[in-house]
Design a protein around this motif. Structure first.
Motif, short mmCIF file in Angstrom:
data_model
loop_
_atom_site.label_atom_id
_atom_site.label_comp_id
_atom_site.label_asym_id
_atom_site.label_seq_id
_atom_site.Cartn_x
_atom_site.Cartn_y
_atom_site.Cartn_z
N GLU A 89 64.17 73.12 44.08
CA GLU A 89 65.22 74.11 43.80
C GLU A 89 64.65 75.32 43.06
O GLU A 89 65.14 76.44 43.21
N LYS A 90 63.63 75.08 42.23
CA LYS A 90 63.00 76.15 41.47
C LYS A 90 61.49 76.09 41.65
O LYS A 90 60.91 74.99 41.74
N PRO A 91 60.80 77.25 41.68
CA PRO A 91 59.34 77.26 41.82
C PRO A 91 58.64 76.52 40.69
O PRO A 91 57.52 76.00 40.88
N GLU A 92 59.31 76.44 39.52
CA GLU A 92 58.68 75.79 38.37
C GLU A 92 58.42 74.30 38.61
O GLU A 92 57.54 73.70 37.99
N ILE A 93 59.17 73.70 39.50
CA ILE A 93 58.97 72.28 39.80
C ILE A 93 57.55 72.06 40.31
O ILE A 93 56.89 71.07 39.98
N VAL A 94 57.07 73.03 41.09
CA VAL A 94 55.71 72.93 41.62
C VAL A 94 54.69 73.35 40.57
O VAL A 94 53.73 72.63 40.29
N SER A 95 54.89 74.52 39.98
CA SER A 95 53.88 75.08 39.07
C SER A 95 53.67 74.24 37.81
O SER A 95 52.55 74.17 37.28
N THR B 27 53.18 73.43 47.77
CA THR B 27 54.50 73.65 48.37
C THR B 27 55.33 72.38 48.34
O THR B 27 54.84 71.31 48.74
N ILE B 28 56.57 72.50 47.85
CA ILE B 28 57.57 71.43 47.97
C ILE B 28 58.82 72.08 48.55
O ILE B 28 59.56 72.77 47.83
N PRO B 29 59.07 71.94 49.84
CA PRO B 29 60.21 72.62 50.46
C PRO B 29 61.55 72.29 49.80
O PRO B 29 62.47 73.10 49.84
N GLN B 30 61.65 71.11 49.20
CA GLN B 30 62.92 70.69 48.62
C GLN B 30 63.12 71.19 47.18
O GLN B 30 64.17 70.94 46.56
N CYS C 136 51.99 67.16 54.49
CA CYS C 136 52.51 65.83 54.77
C CYS C 136 53.66 65.97 55.75
O CYS C 136 54.59 66.75 55.52
N SER C 137 53.63 65.23 56.83
CA SER C 137 54.65 65.38 57.86
C SER C 137 55.95 64.65 57.54
O SER C 137 56.91 64.73 58.30
N TYR C 138 55.99 63.95 56.40
CA TYR C 138 57.22 63.24 56.04
C TYR C 138 58.25 64.19 55.43
O TYR C 138 59.39 64.27 55.87
N HIS C 139 57.84 64.96 54.41
CA HIS C 139 58.77 65.89 53.76
C HIS C 139 58.20 67.31 53.60
O HIS C 139 58.82 68.15 52.98
N GLY C 140 57.01 67.55 54.16
CA GLY C 140 56.48 68.91 54.16
C GLY C 140 55.75 69.35 52.91
O GLY C 140 55.42 70.53 52.78
N TRP C 141 55.48 68.44 51.98
CA TRP C 141 54.67 68.82 50.82
C TRP C 141 53.30 69.27 51.31
O TRP C 141 52.75 68.70 52.27
N GLN C 142 52.71 70.27 50.63
CA GLN C 142 51.40 70.79 51.03
C GLN C 142 50.41 70.73 49.87
O GLN C 142 50.80 70.86 48.70
N PHE D 185 40.40 63.28 50.99
CA PHE D 185 41.42 62.88 50.02
C PHE D 185 41.75 61.40 50.23
O PHE D 185 41.49 60.83 51.28
N ILE D 186 42.37 60.81 49.21
CA ILE D 186 42.99 59.51 49.43
C ILE D 186 44.14 59.72 50.40
O ILE D 186 44.83 60.74 50.36
N ASP D 187 44.35 58.77 51.29
CA ASP D 187 45.30 58.97 52.38
C ASP D 187 46.72 58.57 51.97
O ASP D 187 47.33 57.67 52.56
N GLU D 188 47.24 59.26 50.97
CA GLU D 188 48.62 59.00 50.57
C GLU D 188 49.20 60.22 49.86
O GLU D 188 48.56 60.81 48.99
N CYS D 189 50.38 60.60 50.25
CA CYS D 189 51.09 61.70 49.61
C CYS D 189 51.69 61.19 48.30
O CYS D 189 52.31 60.12 48.28
N PRO D 190 51.54 61.92 47.20
CA PRO D 190 52.07 61.45 45.92
C PRO D 190 53.60 61.39 45.87
O PRO D 190 54.16 60.75 44.99
N HIS D 191 54.26 62.02 46.84
CA HIS D 191 55.73 62.03 46.85
C HIS D 191 56.29 60.64 47.15
O HIS D 191 56.89 59.99 46.30
#
Length: 444
Positions: free
Chosen positions: A94-100, A89-92, A74-80, A49-55
């Protein structure tokens, strides 16, 4: 001038697979692009992958492979991200729809990869995966068990540019002098009647006949190999190098050393021993002057061409000339750094710090599973020998007179022997994993 050669739409071997750690991400740079190599938990193949988290653009190479999901975290905020680069996965959230609902927007850029000839290959343009699938890897015909070959691999980062690396490997006449006492003998330097057999956009091939029959093949942008035949029984050795452009003034060599005889030596001689005794020593032999040479050439090219800056009167120089002509004709004499937002100065700064230029640990040991493992073992042995020395001497000192000669003397002798081994490990072997200065004037 518009370049006819596309450096990005090509396959490059990033690393020998045996040197990659499936348990953690590995950073690597290619053509100025920061990449991360990682292996999904239940996948047999590595991903790039490119070495950068999109967050928040944190480097994913500082992340980890999650034990439960097997995805890259990503070890900064846990995005997977899964093996396709899709955010799972976005641990932060509020709703699953944010990811999907944002899979396309939150995905990581994924590069096409393949594994072949014990190497991990990457296609340097993530936007042309269909072309990648239809483009064969630049594999060497010498890496072939069915033809009786065995080989070993090696990787090292270098303190000079891609074109300097290609030019150097394409020049066999420097070997007796730059590598005197390692792979050559300066007293045996002689004419090398190189003949260019073919030269075009996609291939340069040269041959010369002497004590050995040698064919040199350059398949741009990275495969440069030697096939050397000697004797009447078909014995053959080969040097297969892949020259990777990393960034201005930096390159990486991935090499495979082949032969079709003495096959058991590959199992007898440890890979790390070959690296510290020969492979690194060869690259140390010309690292200093190649680092300085390319910067002097850049200085001269501000006012003149390489054709006049260099003096190339012999047949031994023909392949260097042919490569320089190729680089000028098909790539405008430069690498495409501007396409990745890198502004290269006309003349790169020259480094005088020999430790930095010949830093084996940063350039090789940390990338090589064999050398890294051997270095850990060397340090463990040192600790064990010191502990034994202290315990043995202390025990001998408190033994009763009756046991002092029978037991104490052997303890002291073995402790002293162990101390000698410790000193060899500490002061002779361990430094070979970090830095060995190479002074040509000292090579008698």
């Amino acid at each position: 001038m518009v370049s006819e050669f596309n450096f990005f739409q090509n396959w490059y071997p990033l690393s020998p697979i045996e040197d990659l750690n499936p348990e953690q991400p590995t950073p690597v740079m290619l053509l100025g692009i920061n990449l991360v190599i990682w292996k999904p938990k239940n996948s047999p193949t590595y991903q790039v992958f490119i070495d950068e988290c999109p967050h928040r653009l944190a480097p994913l190479s500082e992340g980890r492979v999650d034990e439960k999901t097997g995805d890259l975290m990503c070890s900064y905020h846990g995005w997977q991200f899964d093996q396709k680069g899709i955010c799972t996965t976005i641990p932060q959230a509020e709703k699953p729809e944010i990811v999907s609902k944002n899979k396309d927007n939150f995905c990581v850029v994924k590069f096409p990869t393949q594994e072949a000839n014990d190497l991990l290959w990457v296609w340097a343009d993530p936007n042309s995966s269909e072309q990648a699938a239809n483009t064969p890897l630049p594999l060497s015909p010498q890496i072939d068990v069915s033809k009786g070959f065995v080989w070993s691999s090696f990787v090292r980062d270098l303190e000079y540019d891609w074109q300097t690396l290609v030019e150097n490997v394409a020049d066999p006449s420097h070997v007796p002098f730059a590598h005197h006492g390692v792979q050559g003998n300066r007293e045996k330097g002689s004419p090398i009647p190189l003949k260019i057999i073919e030269s075009n956009l996609n291939l340069i091939e040269a041959k010369y006949k002497g004590f050995f029959n040698t064919k040199i093949t350059f398949e741009p942008p990275c495969r440069l190999e030697y096939e050397i035949e000697f004797g009447s029984d078909g014995k053959q050795v080969g040097l297969v190098t892949y020259c990777l452009p990393v960034s201005p003034g930096k390159s990486r060599i991935v090499a495979q050393f082949t032969r079709n005889f003495a096959k058991r030596l590959n199992k007898i001689i440890p890979r790390w021993w070959e690296h510290v005794k020969t492979r690194n020593l060869v690259l140390d032999g010309d690292m200093i002057f190649l680092h300085q040479q390319e910067r002097l050439l850049q200085q001269k090219q501000k006012t003149e061409s390489w054709k006049t800056a260099y003096k190339l009167p012999t047949e031994a120089d023909r392949l260097v000339i042919e490569f320089r002509k190729w680089f000028e004709q098909y790539s405008g004499g430069k690498l495409p750094w501007e396409q990745v937002g890198i502004s290269q100065p006309e003349v790169l700064p020259m480094t005088k710090n020999r430790h930095e230029i010949l830093d084996r640990y940063q350039q090789h040991t940390q990338h090589c599973s064999s050398c890294k493992g051997a270095l850990k073992a060397v340090k463990r042995w040192q600790l064990g020998l010191l502990i034994y020395f202290i315990v043995a001497i202390s025990t001998a000192a408190i033994l009763p007179d009756f046991w002092r000669f029978r037991v104490g003397l052997p303890l002291v002798l073995t402790a002293l022997t162990g101390l000698g081994i410790y000193a060899w490990l500490k002061y002779r072997l361990e430094p070979k994993f970090y830095f060995v200065d190479y002074v040509h004037a000292d090579k008698k």
